[in-house]
Design an enzyme around this catalytic site. Structure first.
Site, PDB file in Angstrom:
ATOM      1  N   ARG A   1      21.800 -45.767  -7.768  1.00  0.00           N
ATOM      2  CA  ARG A   1      20.343 -45.552  -7.781  1.00  0.00           C
ATOM      3  C   ARG A   1      19.660 -46.448  -8.811  1.00  0.00           C
ATOM      4  NH1 ARG A   1      19.689 -39.013  -6.750  1.00  0.00           N
ATOM      5  NH2 ARG A   1      20.100 -39.150  -4.520  1.00  0.00           N
TER       6      ARG A   1
ATOM      7  N   LYS B   1      26.692 -27.731  10.839  1.00  0.00           N
ATOM      8  CA  LYS B   1      25.767 -26.802  11.502  1.00  0.00           C
ATOM      9  C   LYS B   1      24.756 -27.474  12.418  1.00  0.00           C
ATOM     10  CE  LYS B   1      25.965 -23.262   7.916  1.00  0.00           C
ATOM     11  NZ  LYS B   1      25.207 -22.554   6.878  1.00  0.00           N
TER      12      LYS B   1
ATOM     13  N   GLY C   1      23.790 -37.227   2.670  1.00  0.00           N
ATOM     14  CA  GLY C   1      24.776 -37.171   1.591  1.00  0.00           C
ATOM     15  C   GLY C   1      26.216 -37.423   1.976  1.00  0.00           C
TER      16      GLY C   1
END
Length: 395
Positions: free
Chosen positions: A35, A197, A353
């Protein structure tokens, strides 16, 4: 879309919202500098113009002023990565910040203390935003990872720079890469959606059905679809209350001419463990006491054909429990297919992620067209939402 390239920063102070929410070890060493590296091109351009830079960021979720969340821990690493001696202000507002900002000379960089030491940051407080705004001449948002939050430093602050606000190069690249998938894609377009999910991906699926030609569904989501279609999934993860939804998705996809590809075989295990016994079985015939934890060889062959024919590829979510070596094969092989397709001219965007962790872990990051820096922000853009941090610059 105004970026820093539309401004000359000579003798100006750029107030840059960066995302330096980086992981630290127990000795406060930065364990992943991605980052910080992402912000370097923006900082370089401003300093090369003869401007000065004030960096604003949050770190973690502090409750008040907590030592372990102080940005002073990262100053040394930020200096090394940016290749410039970075000064540190022990507060992000008040006299400390004001004095540090007013003493800043062209070519110098100042890092402010953690914005989230003040509740006003996450509350989107206007007065707090105004005080931050008073520190600089031009506001630059380069923090894609927080662009989906309407916080003081990401959104509210922009109103104090009506004509002097713009995107940093990292955030501009994120928007451009997502637009290459969602708006200006070259067909055929394939979305690979993994993870456990259906519920966490439903809005993404619904939004991108109009934009893709193929959708590969993998990971734990697979079994909700398989069970809904009448298959036996043993002890595999499943959202029973989402079976209707899975059938609805398949129906919508068919109506829109989108081909959905679900694994046809899986690597099943008799326990959720790296030491479990495994066998490759038909995805519709998983025995009781066994659970599917990775895509099988026939599934991977099917996916290869789709990936190799694609011109635009979006990858969000792994095909299996890649954190365990025994069940990482499908995710690694998929990554290698996408890398090969990219080398052959396809545009590949990896985001979310787990997918980002996987491409880094398996050394595939440099073989993708673009690896996104923002998990939640990217998901919200894929869901078709306008991110407040982006809208604030466009307004």
């Amino acid at each position: 879309m105004r970026t820093i390239n539309d401004f000359n920063f000579q003798n100006k102070t750029a107030l840059i919202r960066v995302d330096f929410n980086v992981p630290l070890d127990e000795n406060f060493n930065v364990t992943d500098v991605n980052r910080i590296e992402g912000a370097k091109p923006t900082v370089d351009k401003i300093l090369a113009d003869g401007g000065s830079v004030i960096l604003m960021s949050h770190l973690g979720r502090p409750k008040g002023k907590e030592h372990k969340y102080s940005l002073k821990h990262i100053v040394k690493t930020v200096s090394e990565v940016l290749e410039v001696s970075v000064q540190f202000a022990s507060d992000c507002k008040g006299e400390v910040a004001k004095n540090a900002a007013s003493n800043l000379q062209p070519g110098q960089v100042l890092l402010l203390e953690n914005l989230r030491f003040y509740l006003e940051e996450e509350a989107g407080d206007v007065d707090f935003a105004k005080e931050l705004a008073s520190l600089g001449d031009i506001y630059v948002n380069d923090a894609f990872g927080t662009a989906h939050r309407a916080h003081a430093s990401t959104t509210i602050i922009a109103q104090f720079f009506p004509s002097k606000k713009c995107f940093g190069l990292l955030l501009a690249k994120e928007i451009e890469s997502l637009n290459r998938v969602l708006k200006n894609s070259i067909k055929p377009v394939t979305a690979v959606l993994g993870g456990s999910k259906v519920s966490s991906k439903i809005t993404v699926i619904e939004n991108i059905l109009d934009k893709v030609d193929h959708m590969i569904i993998g990971g734990g989501m697979t079994f909700t679809f398989v069970k809904a279609l009448g298959g036996k999934i043993g002890d595999s993860i499943c959202e029973d209350d989402k079976q209707e939804l899975a059938l609805e998705i398949l129906k919508k996809a068919k109506e829109k001419g989108v081909q959905i590809h679900i694994p046809i075989d899986v690597v099943a295990a008799n326990a959720f463990s790296n030491d479990a016994a495994t066998q490759v079985v038909d995805v519709r015939e998983i025995p009781d006491g066994w659970q599917g934890l990775d895509a099988g060889p026939k599934s991977l062959e099917n996916f290869k054909k789709v990936i190799m024919e694609s011109k635009t590829i979006l990858w969000n979510g792994p095909l299996g429990v890649f954190e365990m070596e025994k069940f990482a094969h499908g995710t690694i092989i998929l990554g290698e297919y996408i890398a090969e397709s990219t080398e052959n001219g396809a545009f590949s965007l990896v985001g979310g992620g787990d997918s980002v962790s996987a491409v880094k872990q398996f050394g595939l990051e440099d073989k993708m067209s673009y690896v996104s820096t923002g998990g939640g922000a990217m998901l919200e853009m894929l869901e078709g939402r306008i991110l407040p941090g982006i809208q604030a610059i466009l307004d």
